[in-house]
Design a protein around this motif. Structure first.
Motif, PDB file in Angstrom:
ATOM      1  N   LYS A  21      -4.254  -2.818  -4.395  1.00  0.00           N
ATOM      2  CA  LYS A  21      -3.471  -1.669  -4.875  1.00  0.00           C
ATOM      3  C   LYS A  21      -4.036  -0.385  -4.302  1.00  0.00           C
ATOM      4  CE  LYS A  21      -1.962  -3.589  -9.239  1.00  0.00           C
ATOM      5  NZ  LYS A  21      -1.977  -3.449 -10.674  1.00  0.00           N
ATOM      6  N   ASP A  22      -3.185   0.631  -4.185  1.00  0.00           N
ATOM      7  CA  ASP A  22      -3.679   1.923  -3.707  1.00  0.00           C
ATOM      8  C   ASP A  22      -4.099   2.796  -4.895  1.00  0.00           C
ATOM      9  OD1 ASP A  22      -1.400   2.983  -4.820  1.00  0.00           O
ATOM     10  OD2 ASP A  22      -0.441   3.515  -2.922  1.00  0.00           O
ATOM     11  N   ARG A  26      -0.074   1.390  -6.707  1.00  0.00           N
ATOM     12  CA  ARG A  26       1.049   0.714  -6.050  1.00  0.00           C
ATOM     13  C   ARG A  26       0.527  -0.534  -5.354  1.00  0.00           C
ATOM     14  NH1 ARG A  26       3.464   6.156  -4.230  1.00  0.00           N
ATOM     15  NH2 ARG A  26       1.603   6.123  -2.960  1.00  0.00           N
ATOM     16  N   LEU A  28      -0.015  -2.978  -2.567  1.00  0.00           N
ATOM     17  CA  LEU A  28       0.084  -2.896  -1.108  1.00  0.00           C
ATOM     18  C   LEU A  28       0.234  -4.275  -0.481  1.00  0.00           C
ATOM     19  CD1 LEU A  28      -2.855  -0.421  -0.448  1.00  0.00           C
ATOM     20  CD2 LEU A  28      -0.423   0.099  -0.303  1.00  0.00           C
ATOM     21  N   TYR A  29      -0.463  -5.240  -1.041  1.00  0.00           N
ATOM     22  CA  TYR A  29      -0.483  -6.562  -0.412  1.00  0.00           C
ATOM     23  C   TYR A  29      -0.805  -7.617  -1.465  1.00  0.00           C
ATOM     24  CZ  TYR A  29      -1.528 -10.255   2.955  1.00  0.00           C
ATOM     25  OH  TYR A  29      -1.505 -11.423   3.672  1.00  0.00           O
ATOM     26  N   LEU A  57      -4.439  -1.205   6.171  1.00  0.00           N
ATOM     27  CA  LEU A  57      -4.315  -1.676   4.790  1.00  0.00           C
ATOM     28  C   LEU A  57      -5.577  -1.323   4.001  1.00  0.00           C
ATOM     29  CD1 LEU A  57      -3.137  -3.469   2.502  1.00  0.00           C
ATOM     30  CD2 LEU A  57      -4.078  -5.438   3.685  1.00  0.00           C
ATOM     31  N   ARG A  60      -6.319   2.050   2.594  1.00  0.00           N
ATOM     32  CA  ARG A  60      -5.550   2.496   1.420  1.00  0.00           C
ATOM     33  C   ARG A  60      -5.944   1.781   0.133  1.00  0.00           C
ATOM     34  NH1 ARG A  60       0.157   3.870   3.748  1.00  0.00           N
ATOM     35  NH2 ARG A  60      -0.426   4.051   5.903  1.00  0.00           N
ATOM     36  N   PRO A  88       5.542  -5.731  -1.654  1.00  0.00           N
ATOM     37  CA  PRO A  88       4.459  -4.953  -1.038  1.00  0.00           C
ATOM     38  C   PRO A  88       4.739  -4.653   0.432  1.00  0.00           C
ATOM     39  CG  PRO A  88       3.673  -7.009  -2.016  1.00  0.00           C
ATOM     40  CD  PRO A  88       5.151  -7.110  -1.939  1.00  0.00           C
ATOM     41  N   ARG A  89       4.337  -3.464   0.843  1.00  0.00           N
ATOM     42  CA  ARG A  89       4.644  -2.997   2.196  1.00  0.00           C
ATOM     43  C   ARG A  89       4.019  -3.866   3.274  1.00  0.00           C
ATOM     44  NH1 ARG A  89       2.864   2.714   4.981  1.00  0.00           N
ATOM     45  NH2 ARG A  89       3.031   1.855   7.069  1.00  0.00           N
ATOM     46  N   ASP A 288       4.595  -4.006   9.900  1.00  0.00           N
ATOM     47  CA  ASP A 288       3.452  -3.756   9.006  1.00  0.00           C
ATOM     48  C   ASP A 288       2.934  -5.032   8.368  1.00  0.00           C
ATOM     49  OD1 ASP A 288       3.552  -1.066   9.479  1.00  0.00           O
ATOM     50  OD2 ASP A 288       4.816  -0.629   7.744  1.00  0.00           O
TER      51      ASP A 288
END
Ligand code: SF4
Length: 648
Positions: A21-22, A26, A28-29, A57, A60, A88-89, A288
């Motif tokens: 998470k950031d 959020r 992320l992965y 990654l 962040r 996740p982005r 990404d």
């Protein structure tokens, strides 16, 4: 030791799912691992582990959460569910795959027929496919229908024609043997079903052998008409079979996966071979992507086969999955398919050649996408300059307000990613709080509803409004109220008639000029008509108009006047009943004169005028569905120009 390092050191040495998470929590992965601690630690090793995008990654990541599972199979399922949930982005994320198309035939029906489907279910029916496009499916269906004229109608139509004792046009054009009124015996119809099934199963040679034997028999018995009919069928099948490319000498069902990569950009190609013949293929692009090839492939596969699709007996892979994962995945596939599934990375022979073909297709698709992105980058750079941003407006949302005769306010949102429509992001809104005709208030309402969802839907780089300075100022005030920062704003409006003047319009090739309004810039920017930035802005704005109009047209088609009356402000159940009781039908309400409406008890003059104005308008369309942020409903893929469904 940082708090994050301490956290990693305390992670369990067992299978499970980890979530990066950031700083704003959020996701992320999401990844799965046989040993959570070892896997998570590998991301933070100095020098990285060579995975693409990992430095981006990791820079962040502010927190890591883990969920331990009993085994890798559970981790696989959980990872899938979490990717779906958090989107996740940096994950490979398969959106709803609308490309899966198949034919379905239920042999338990009295008179089975072939229907199109996008789902494969273990429901006792037979499924044939997949087909790459509806065109290829319809071509197959068209030629099949000529050889085996199974009924094409749904049950209610079938029953209706049976009652009437006559066949429909399908029979006249030779596409149906008309079981509805007994023009074919049940036995002969069963024969047609069996023939169609054999052909769709790729067993053309068995079928041809049988038909030729029957043809000789008919001929020997001097049933020349039957023999001629069978001969025509044999020839039609031969023609159909010749047009299908054979890719395997073995009559197996196979899915073959190809992979091509350019840094964080990844392209998967899936080829479907059924009964040794190429049934079609699709490519899937991702950007990404943080994991290595095996990790990304594992994640893609588990999402790919999680949807309701047919699972073949062989799945050929370009890279080997981790042994534990491969074992867990094979097990899952076997459970879902109800038969063993061979998961292989062939090194030689026919299967290897198919893998190479899939890889080549993936490379071509990736290169083509790269070329398109380069063009898009040049256009976005021109737009970045025009709207005075400091980064590329890669993600653009455009809002358009539309109301119908001062009532039924709606708004549409279109999304452009890298200068191309991103139809998953399209939305339509019913305006709930704004007085009809209050365009600025309407824009404020719809933007507020959007901005309140920033935690669920990441913000765009640029927010484009259809309108002038008023709309722009409404949005600016809202941004200030909500404390929203970091989203660029612009609005685009055509010059008004009194501004453009006929001489000027003529100078600009008969087109009205466009005014681009930017925050803090007093006068509108007038971009040259051929500026790539303006052309893109116009395209986006026109797309949002098109989207709204399509919506209105769709609604008009399923026009239901009761629902219109439901939607007219101030016309409640009592007045609706009075209207229907007095005028007789909804059609008559629509056609009523103002005087007739004024004569309806319980209606005020204002109500009568509202209803009259509404129905007299050539553009009158009913309201939207009764709720707010509506994703677009459509089954077609974005490539054919239609509006995609949203996966949410
Ligand atoms: S002819 Fe009869 S069975 Fe065939 S499609 Fe028409 S209604 Fe259906």
């Amino acid at each position: 030791m940082s708090a994050l390092d301490e956290r990693i050191a305390a992670l369990p040495v067992q299978s499970g799912v980890y979530i990066f998470k950031d700083a704003e929590a959020r996701v992320l992965y999401v990844g799965k691992a046989q040993s959570l601690r070892a896997r998570v630690r590998s991301y933070f090793n100095r020098g990285g582990d060579g995975r693409h995008q990992v430095p981006f990654l990791i820079a962040r990541v502010a927190d890591v959460e883990v969920v331990a599972t009993a085994n890798v199979k559970e981790a696989l399922l959980l990872e899938n569910a979490l990717i779906k949930k958090h989107k996740p982005r940096f994950n490979v994320r398969l959106r709803d795959d609308k490309n899966y198309l198949a034919l379905r035939l239920d042999p338990r029906e009295a008179h089975p027929r072939l229907t199109e489907t996008r789902r494969f279910a273990r429901d006792g029916a037979l499924y044939f496919g997949p087909y790459t496009s509806s065109t290829s499916l319809r071509e197959t269906l068209g030629s099949l229908q000529r050889i085996f004229p199974l009924r094409t109608c749904a049950d209610p139509v079938f029953k209706s024609y049976r009652r009437q004792g006559r066949p429909c046009l399908e029979h006249a054009v030779g596409r149906c043997a008309a079981p509805c009124c007994g023009l074919i015996s049940d036995e002969a119809y069963c024969d047609l079903v069996a023939g169609a099934t054999l052909l769709l199963r790729g067993k053309a040679s068995d079928l041809l052998g049988e038909l030729r034997a029957r043809m000789s028999e008919a001929s020997a018995e001097e049933r020349y008409e039957d023999a001629a009919r069978l001969r025509d069928r044999v020839r039609a099948i031969e023609r159909t079979v010749e047009s299908q490319a054979m890719v395997s000498r073995k009559f197996v069902d196979r899915d073959v996966f190809g992979l091509a990569r350019d840094g964080p950009r990844l392209e998967f190609q899936v080829l479907h071979a059924r009964q040794g013949k190429m049934a079609g293929g699709n490519s899937y692009a991702f950007r990404d992507v943080a994991g290595d090839d095996a990790e990304a492939l594992g994640s893609f596969l588990s999402q790919f086969y999680a949807t309701e699709r047919e699972i073949p007996r062989e799945v050929l892979l370009p890279v080997a999955l981790e042994p534990e994962l491969a074992k867990a995945f094979s097990e899952l596939l076997r459970e879902r398919a109800g038969h063993a599934v061979d998961l292989a990375v062939p090194r030689r022979g026919e299967r290897r050649r198919m893998l190479e073909l899939a890889a080549r297709n993936a490379e071509l698709a990736l290169a083509e996408r790269g070329r398109r992105e380069q063009n898009s980058a040049a256009v976005l750079e021109s737009l970045r300059e025009a709207v005075r941003m400091d980064r590329l407006p890669a993600q653009i949302e455009c809002y358009d307000i539309s109301h119908l005769q001062g009532t039924l306010g709606v708004a549409s949102r279109v999304v452009f990613a890298d200068a191309l429509p991103h139809k998953d992001g399209y939305r339509r809104y019913r305006l709930r709080e704004t007085d009809p005709g209050d365009d600025y208030g309407a824009m404020r309402e719809v933007l507020r509803r959007r901005l309140e969802k920033l935690d669920k839907e990441p913000p765009p780089d640029l927010l484009l409004l259809d309108g002038g300075k008023g709309q722009l100022n409404a949005a600016r005030a809202l941004f200030a109220d909500l404390g929203v920062e970091g989203i660029a704003l612009a609005s685009l409006a055509k010059e008004r008639d009194d501004e453009s003047g006929s001489a000027r319009v003529l100078r600009h090739g008969g087109q009205k000029r466009e005014k681009l309004f930017l925050p803090g810039v007093k006068d509108p920017v007038m971009l040259p008509a051929d500026s790539p930035a303006l052309l893109l802005l116009q395209r986006i704005r026109d797309e949002s108009h098109r989207f709204a109009i399509t919506y209105h047209r769709e609604l008009r088609k399923k026009s239901n006047f009761r629902s219109i009356l439901d939607e007219l402000p101030g016309i409640g159940p009592v007045k609706r009943r009075a209207l229907l009781r007095t005028l007789g039908s909804l059609e008559k309400v629509r056609a009523a004169s103002l005087a007739e409406l004024e004569a309806v008890p319980k209606l005020s003059k204002a109500d009568a005028a509202l209803i009259h104005r509404f129905f007299q308008s050539a553009e009158a369309t009913p309201a939207a569905e009764p709720d707010s942020d509506l994703p677009v409903k459509n089954d077609s893929s974005a490539a054919d120009g239609s509006d995609n469904a949203n996966p949410d």
